[in-house]
Motif scaffolding. Structure first.
Motif, PDB file in Angstrom:
ATOM      1  N   ASN A  48      13.765   3.359  -2.416  1.00 44.22           N
ATOM      2  CA  ASN A  48      14.389   4.188  -3.453  1.00 44.22           C
ATOM      3  C   ASN A  48      13.391   4.669  -4.506  1.00 44.22           C
ATOM      4  O   ASN A  48      13.782   5.222  -5.536  1.00 44.22           O
ATOM      5  CB  ASN A  48      15.559   3.452  -4.114  1.00 44.22           C
ATOM      6  CG  ASN A  48      15.127   2.417  -5.115  1.00 44.22           C
ATOM      7  OD1 ASN A  48      13.957   2.054  -5.193  1.00 44.22           O
ATOM      8  ND2 ASN A  48      16.071   1.928  -5.900  1.00 44.22           N
ATOM      9  N   GLY A  49      12.103   4.479  -4.239  1.00 38.44           N
ATOM     10  CA  GLY A  49      11.086   5.046  -5.103  1.00 38.44           C
ATOM     11  C   GLY A  49      10.739   4.246  -6.337  1.00 38.44           C
ATOM     12  O   GLY A  49       9.941   4.698  -7.165  1.00 38.44           O
ATOM     13  N   LEU A  50      11.306   3.055  -6.485  1.00 37.55           N
ATOM     14  CA  LEU A  50      10.954   2.220  -7.639  1.00 37.55           C
ATOM     15  C   LEU A  50       9.552   1.635  -7.505  1.00 37.55           C
ATOM     16  O   LEU A  50       8.919   1.304  -8.500  1.00 37.55           O
ATOM     17  CB  LEU A  50      11.980   1.086  -7.809  1.00 37.55           C
ATOM     18  CG  LEU A  50      13.342   1.500  -8.376  1.00 37.55           C
ATOM     19  CD1 LEU A  50      14.295   0.318  -8.345  1.00 37.55           C
ATOM     20  CD2 LEU A  50      13.206   2.036  -9.790  1.00 37.55           C
ATOM     21  N   GLU A  51       9.091   1.484  -6.270  1.00 31.04           N
ATOM     22  CA  GLU A  51       7.730   1.026  -6.007  1.00 31.04           C
ATOM     23  C   GLU A  51       7.016   2.073  -5.151  1.00 31.04           C
ATOM     24  O   GLU A  51       7.577   2.537  -4.150  1.00 31.04           O
ATOM     25  CB  GLU A  51       7.718  -0.312  -5.250  1.00 31.04           C
ATOM     26  CG  GLU A  51       8.311  -1.476  -6.001  1.00 31.04           C
ATOM     27  CD  GLU A  51       7.386  -2.021  -7.068  1.00 31.04           C
ATOM     28  OE1 GLU A  51       6.224  -1.548  -7.170  1.00 31.04           O
ATOM     29  OE2 GLU A  51       7.823  -2.918  -7.798  1.00 31.04           O
ATOM     30  N   ARG A  52       5.824   2.449  -5.553  1.00 37.27           N
ATOM     31  CA  ARG A  52       5.008   3.298  -4.703  1.00 37.27           C
ATOM     32  C   ARG A  52       4.324   2.413  -3.665  1.00 37.27           C
ATOM     33  O   ARG A  52       3.694   1.415  -4.005  1.00 37.27           O
ATOM     34  CB  ARG A  52       3.975   4.054  -5.530  1.00 37.27           C
ATOM     35  CG  ARG A  52       4.588   5.061  -6.500  1.00 37.27           C
ATOM     36  CD  ARG A  52       3.522   5.907  -7.159  1.00 37.27           C
ATOM     37  NE  ARG A  52       2.864   6.767  -6.178  1.00 37.27           N
ATOM     38  CZ  ARG A  52       1.840   7.570  -6.467  1.00 37.27           C
ATOM     39  NH1 ARG A  52       1.356   7.598  -7.701  1.00 37.27           N
ATOM     40  NH2 ARG A  52       1.289   8.326  -5.527  1.00 37.27           N
ATOM     41  N   PHE A  53       4.450   2.774  -2.399  1.00 34.30           N
ATOM     42  CA  PHE A  53       3.855   1.947  -1.353  1.00 34.30           C
ATOM     43  C   PHE A  53       2.457   2.453  -1.027  1.00 34.30           C
ATOM     44  O   PHE A  53       2.054   3.556  -1.411  1.00 34.30           O
ATOM     45  CB  PHE A  53       4.757   1.888  -0.114  1.00 34.30           C
ATOM     46  CG  PHE A  53       5.244   3.220   0.381  1.00 34.30           C
ATOM     47  CD1 PHE A  53       4.540   3.927   1.340  1.00 34.30           C
ATOM     48  CD2 PHE A  53       6.429   3.766  -0.101  1.00 34.30           C
ATOM     49  CE1 PHE A  53       4.992   5.142   1.818  1.00 34.30           C
ATOM     50  CE2 PHE A  53       6.899   4.984   0.364  1.00 34.30           C
ATOM     51  CZ  PHE A  53       6.180   5.680   1.326  1.00 34.30           C
ATOM     52  N   ASP A  54       1.708   1.618  -0.321  1.00 36.41           N
ATOM     53  CA  ASP A  54       0.289   1.890  -0.097  1.00 36.41           C
ATOM     54  C   ASP A  54       0.016   2.680   1.171  1.00 36.41           C
ATOM     55  O   ASP A  54      -0.958   3.437   1.236  1.00 36.41           O
ATOM     56  CB  ASP A  54      -0.491   0.571  -0.068  1.00 36.41           C
ATOM     57  CG  ASP A  54      -0.409  -0.147  -1.404  1.00 36.41           C
ATOM     58  OD1 ASP A  54      -0.833   0.438  -2.413  1.00 36.41           O
ATOM     59  OD2 ASP A  54       0.105  -1.278  -1.443  1.00 36.41           O
ATOM     60  N   ALA A  55       0.821   2.503   2.185  1.00 36.41           N
ATOM     61  CA  ALA A  55       0.595   3.204   3.452  1.00 36.41           C
ATOM     62  C   ALA A  55       1.906   3.272   4.217  1.00 36.41           C
ATOM     63  O   ALA A  55       2.849   2.527   3.947  1.00 36.41           O
ATOM     64  CB  ALA A  55      -0.478   2.496   4.284  1.00 36.41           C
ATOM     65  N   SER A  69      -2.078   6.992  -1.471  1.00 37.41           N
ATOM     66  CA  SER A  69      -3.276   7.822  -1.366  1.00 37.41           C
ATOM     67  C   SER A  69      -2.962   9.257  -0.941  1.00 37.41           C
ATOM     68  O   SER A  69      -3.784  10.154  -1.094  1.00 37.41           O
ATOM     69  CB  SER A  69      -4.270   7.207  -0.375  1.00 37.41           C
ATOM     70  OG  SER A  69      -3.704   7.170   0.922  1.00 37.41           O
ATOM     71  N   GLU A  70      -1.742   9.487  -0.401  1.00 33.74           N
ATOM     72  CA  GLU A  70      -1.394  10.809   0.103  1.00 33.74           C
ATOM     73  C   GLU A  70      -0.489  11.604  -0.840  1.00 33.74           C
ATOM     74  O   GLU A  70      -0.192  12.771  -0.570  1.00 33.74           O
ATOM     75  CB  GLU A  70      -0.704  10.679   1.466  1.00 33.74           C
ATOM     76  CG  GLU A  70      -1.572  10.054   2.537  1.00 33.74           C
ATOM     77  CD  GLU A  70      -0.860  10.034   3.878  1.00 33.74           C
ATOM     78  OE1 GLU A  70      -0.479  11.105   4.362  1.00 33.74           O
ATOM     79  OE2 GLU A  70      -0.670   8.921   4.421  1.00 33.74           O
ATOM     80  N   VAL A  71      -0.039  10.970  -1.918  1.00 33.06           N
ATOM     81  CA  VAL A  71       0.866  11.646  -2.856  1.00 33.06           C
ATOM     82  C   VAL A  71       0.280  11.540  -4.256  1.00 33.06           C
ATOM     83  O   VAL A  71       0.066  10.435  -4.772  1.00 33.06           O
ATOM     84  CB  VAL A  71       2.280  11.016  -2.829  1.00 33.06           C
ATOM     85  CG1 VAL A  71       3.190  11.734  -3.831  1.00 33.06           C
ATOM     86  CG2 VAL A  71       2.871  11.082  -1.428  1.00 33.06           C
ATOM     87  N   ALA A  72       0.026  12.671  -4.881  1.00 33.09           N
ATOM     88  CA  ALA A  72      -0.521  12.678  -6.245  1.00 33.09           C
ATOM     89  C   ALA A  72       0.491  12.088  -7.219  1.00 33.09           C
ATOM     90  O   ALA A  72       1.699  12.276  -7.063  1.00 33.09           O
ATOM     91  CB  ALA A  72      -0.874  14.100  -6.657  1.00 33.09           C
TER      92      ALA A  72
END
Length: 250
Positions: A48-55, A69-72
């Motif tokens: 739900n977007g509360l945490e930005r994941f790494d990959a 790394s893929e989303v500014a």
């Protein structure tokens, strides 16, 4: 409806999610079970977007989220808003606004996020609170409600945004058995009406009776997935057998 591919999340040096892959069809109820610390709640917070994941990648009804790394960072706010318009979230701790009544809690999102007129939001909130059995407590403050009642208001609040799926993060773990039954009854009704749901739960009877598929988490991975009868009656992995044995013994 929801496709998760190779989801990875780290907190410092700790790998919390180690390549989670699973899918949830439209109208499906997916139950996630597993021991504490296996990454279940973090998984929902990544969805739900509360945490930005790494990959990895998450796709929710056509909206694609990718690793950090893929989303500014400048784009993340817009994506998070889009996620919130597609996916509702019900937390373990209710998270109601303490200074708002039950109906005001449910009206808040439609008015301030969706731009719904106050009269329309009021009508929607009354309908949804009636749906979860709370029509007699519209003007009660959260402090005047039991835990089960607060959680039912929280479910109505999530539904008020008209999400395409709802995530439940151990919604009954803070409740006594009677209140647990109240909340699970509401969740069962939603499932019977075709709501797409992912529920992290310790209520194994709910997972067995209501879920279409059960995903077993362990150490940040999906150990095994399958229909409830197979997972509970004929688990293929030793970690699943140990988990179910510990639940039966508790």
């Amino acid at each position: 409806m929801i496709e998760v591919d190779g989801l990875r999340k780290r907190f410092g040096e700790a790998d919390v999610l180690r390549g989670v892959t699973l899918s949830v069809d439209r109208g499906e109820v997916a139950a996630i079970i597993g021991p504490s610390g296996s990454g279940k709640s973090t998984f929902l917070r990544c969805l739900n977007g509360l945490e930005r994941f790494d990959a990895g990648q998450v796709e929710i009804d056509g909206l694609v989220l990718r690793g950090r790394s893929e989303v500014a960072a400048s784009d993340w706010g817009r994506l998070h808003r889009e996620v919130c318009l597609r996916v509702g979230m019900v937390f373990q701790g209710f998270n109601l606004f303490p200074h708002r009544t039950a109906i005001e809690n449910v009206m808040e999102g439609p008015i301030y996020v969706l731009g719904l007129h106050r009269d329309a939001a009021d009508h929607r909130a009354r309908r949804l609170l009636d749906r979860v059995g709370m029509s007699d407590r519209l003007h009660s403050m959260p402090s005047e409600l039991s835990g089960g009642q607060q959680q039912r208001v929280a479910i109505a609040r999530a539904l008020a945004m008209e999400p395409r799926a709802i995530l439940f993060d151990e919604p009954t773990s803070a409740l006594d058995p009677r209140m647990t039954a109240e909340v699970l009854a509401v969740m069962s009704d939603l499932a019977s009406e075709g709501m797409t749901m992912i529920a992290v739960t310790h209520a194994m009877h709910f997972a067995r009776r209501v879920a279409h598929k059960v995903h077993v988490f362990g150490e940040g991975r999906v150990i095994e997935s399958g229909p409830p009868d197979r997972i509970f009656d004929d688990p293929r992995e030793e970690a699943t057998r140990i988990l179910l044995s510990s639940v039966e013994a508790a």
